[in-house]
Design an enzyme around this catalytic site. Structure first.
Site, PDB file in Angstrom:
ATOM      1  N   LEU A  39     -14.391 -21.888   1.826  1.00 18.48           N
ATOM      2  CA  LEU A  39     -13.583 -21.398   2.937  1.00 18.48           C
ATOM      3  C   LEU A  39     -13.796 -22.212   4.200  1.00 18.48           C
ATOM      4  O   LEU A  39     -13.178 -21.938   5.228  1.00 18.48           O
ATOM      5  CB  LEU A  39     -13.938 -19.926   3.221  1.00 18.48           C
ATOM      6  CG  LEU A  39     -13.905 -18.983   2.018  1.00 18.48           C
ATOM      7  CD1 LEU A  39     -14.345 -17.586   2.433  1.00 18.48           C
ATOM      8  CD2 LEU A  39     -12.514 -18.938   1.399  1.00 18.48           C
ATOM      9  N   TYR A  56      -2.912 -30.863  10.581  1.00 17.44           N
ATOM     10  CA  TYR A  56      -3.625 -29.809   9.867  1.00 17.44           C
ATOM     11  C   TYR A  56      -3.117 -29.719   8.429  1.00 17.44           C
ATOM     12  O   TYR A  56      -3.902 -29.684   7.470  1.00 17.44           O
ATOM     13  CB  TYR A  56      -3.440 -28.473  10.578  1.00 17.44           C
ATOM     14  CG  TYR A  56      -4.091 -27.300   9.879  1.00 17.44           C
ATOM     15  CD1 TYR A  56      -5.471 -27.157   9.849  1.00 17.44           C
ATOM     16  CD2 TYR A  56      -3.313 -26.315   9.259  1.00 17.44           C
ATOM     17  CE1 TYR A  56      -6.071 -26.079   9.220  1.00 17.44           C
ATOM     18  CE2 TYR A  56      -3.901 -25.231   8.630  1.00 17.44           C
ATOM     19  CZ  TYR A  56      -5.277 -25.126   8.614  1.00 17.44           C
ATOM     20  OH  TYR A  56      -5.863 -24.050   7.980  1.00 17.44           O
TER      21      TYR A  56
END
Length: 403
Positions: free
Chosen positions: A64, A119
């Protein structure tokens, strides 16, 4: 099972680790036969040497870790691609071919407004790295492209409009919505965590993508959480304003099971400041005791608390259509009722030592008497409809004749 969670202190990581710990300690027994023996939490401030130890022992890895709002755009690639490379290299070092999950983003589709985002490019590069790793090692790789996430512990004023709106409205801060018609696809954190735990036992959901739309299919290359919500910014703000007003109106909004409203309300509550956790209620006090409305609903009526002083009788009225439940929770009392066309009085002795619900029937005049000489009688009262002063449907008539 030993589980490694990277990015353990982030929004998703906190929620996942909390539930993994519930499984480990036996507090969450509804996930079947999943056994979690160790949880290795790794984050940016963890001693780097521990990554070796964790990668050597892990039976499953949730990656994560990532960068969402760096100061420089080039940090996207370093944070999202660079650490993923380090993680996979460390697993290779110990020949650990355990399953590994990657948290990616819908922005990795690089479609539409996501086409030129650094991103999205860094997330796409991370995905390809993981798929190559799977091809080279045979390890099972689960790549999830998350839409917008929301839920408790999400950082406001960062990368979640829902978190920002919840925080600001709960704390009486301004919000700004450029276009209330903008629609978001939203994924609730508990739904995500349930999916991630399902993945531990090989029950993940697979998908492909039609542009930015998720298409669930058992043979899909990617993975997805099957439950998401498509909601406009205007709808989110309207719901939050309704939630905020509840402490003044006492009206609980419609919150169906498994609805977006239910999950948004839970999220909103998690941002309440200390001074708003408790709120005052209007107590209608007289010499007989008090009557306080607790909660109302347009569909299921209202709940109130009635307190009667020793020896006091309250009620002595009847309703055409309205009906109620009386539930004495403290003290000793007597509930009486009589069909207004009859002289027969029905008596129900009640006590907080044996809590039961007593119907107040339409067409029956009724009362409640505190039989104690020293203790207050406390009664929870539910009525099927909220009180309407313009049409009260309440008519005075004594239960027992005074003659």
């Amino acid at each position: 099972m030993k589980v490694l969670v990277t990015g353990a202190k982030g929004f998703v990581g906190k929620n996942l680790c909390a539930q993994l710990n519930n499984i480990k300690t036996g507090k969450a027994k509804y996930y079947g036969d999943i056994i979690v023996s160790e949880i290795y939490e790794y984050d940016i401030d963890t001693e780097p040497a521990l990554l070796d130890e964790y990668c050597k022992k892990a039976d499953f890895v949730f990656n994560l870790a990532g960068v969402n709002r760096p100061q420089n755009p080039e940090e996207f690639m370093q944070g999202n691609f660079g650490f993923a490379s380090t993680l996979l290299d460390t697993l290779r070092k110990y020949d650990n071919k355990c399953p590994i999950m990657l948290s990616s983003s819908i922005q990795a589709t690089l479609i539409g407004r996501y086409a030129d985002g650094e991103y999205g490019k860094s997330k796409k590069a991370g995905e390809e790295l993981f798929f190559d790793y799977s091809s080279q090692t045979g390890a099972k790789v689960l790549v999830y492209r998350f839409p917008n996430l929301f839920g408790k512990w999400c950082r406001p004023n960062y990368n979640s409009a829902v978190a920002t709106f919840c925080n600001n409205i709960a704390n009486d801060l301004p919000i700004h919505v450029n276009d209330p018609n903008v629609e978001l696809e939203l994924l609730y954190i508990d739904d995500l965590v349930d999916e991630m735990i399902a993945a531990l036992s090989g029950n993940e959901h697979h998908c492909e993508f039609d542009g930015v739309d998720t298409v669930l299919t058992p043979e899909g290359k990617y993975c997805a959480v099957p439950t998401t919500y498509h909601v406009t910014l205007g709808e989110i703000v309207d719901l939050l304003d309704l939630f905020k007003s509840q402490t003044k109106t006492l009206v609980m909004p419609e919150i169906p099971a498994d609805s977006f409203a239910k999950k948004l309300y839970s999220t909103y509550l998690s941002y309440l400041p200390k001074e708003k956790i408790a709120f005052p209620l209007k107590m209608n006090i007289d010499a007989r005791g008090s009557f306080t409305e607790l909660i109302k609903s347009d569909r299921v009526g209202q709940v109130s608390i009635n307190i009667s002083k020793p020896g006091i009788t309250k009620g002595e009225h009847w309703h055409h259509t309205k009906w109620e439940f009386f539930m004495v929770v403290a003290g000793h009392g007597l509930i009486q009722m009589r069909n207004i066309h009859s002289q027969e009085v029905l008596n129900f002795e009640v006590s907080g030592d044996k809590i039961e619900a007593v119907h107040m029937l339409p067409g029956y005049t009724h009362n409640i008497i505190n039989l104690s000489e020293s203790q207050d009688l406390v009664t929870v009262m539910w009525c099927n409809e909220c009180f309407d002063p313009s049409h009260p449907d309440t008519f005075f008539e004594p239960v027992e004749s005074k003659s």
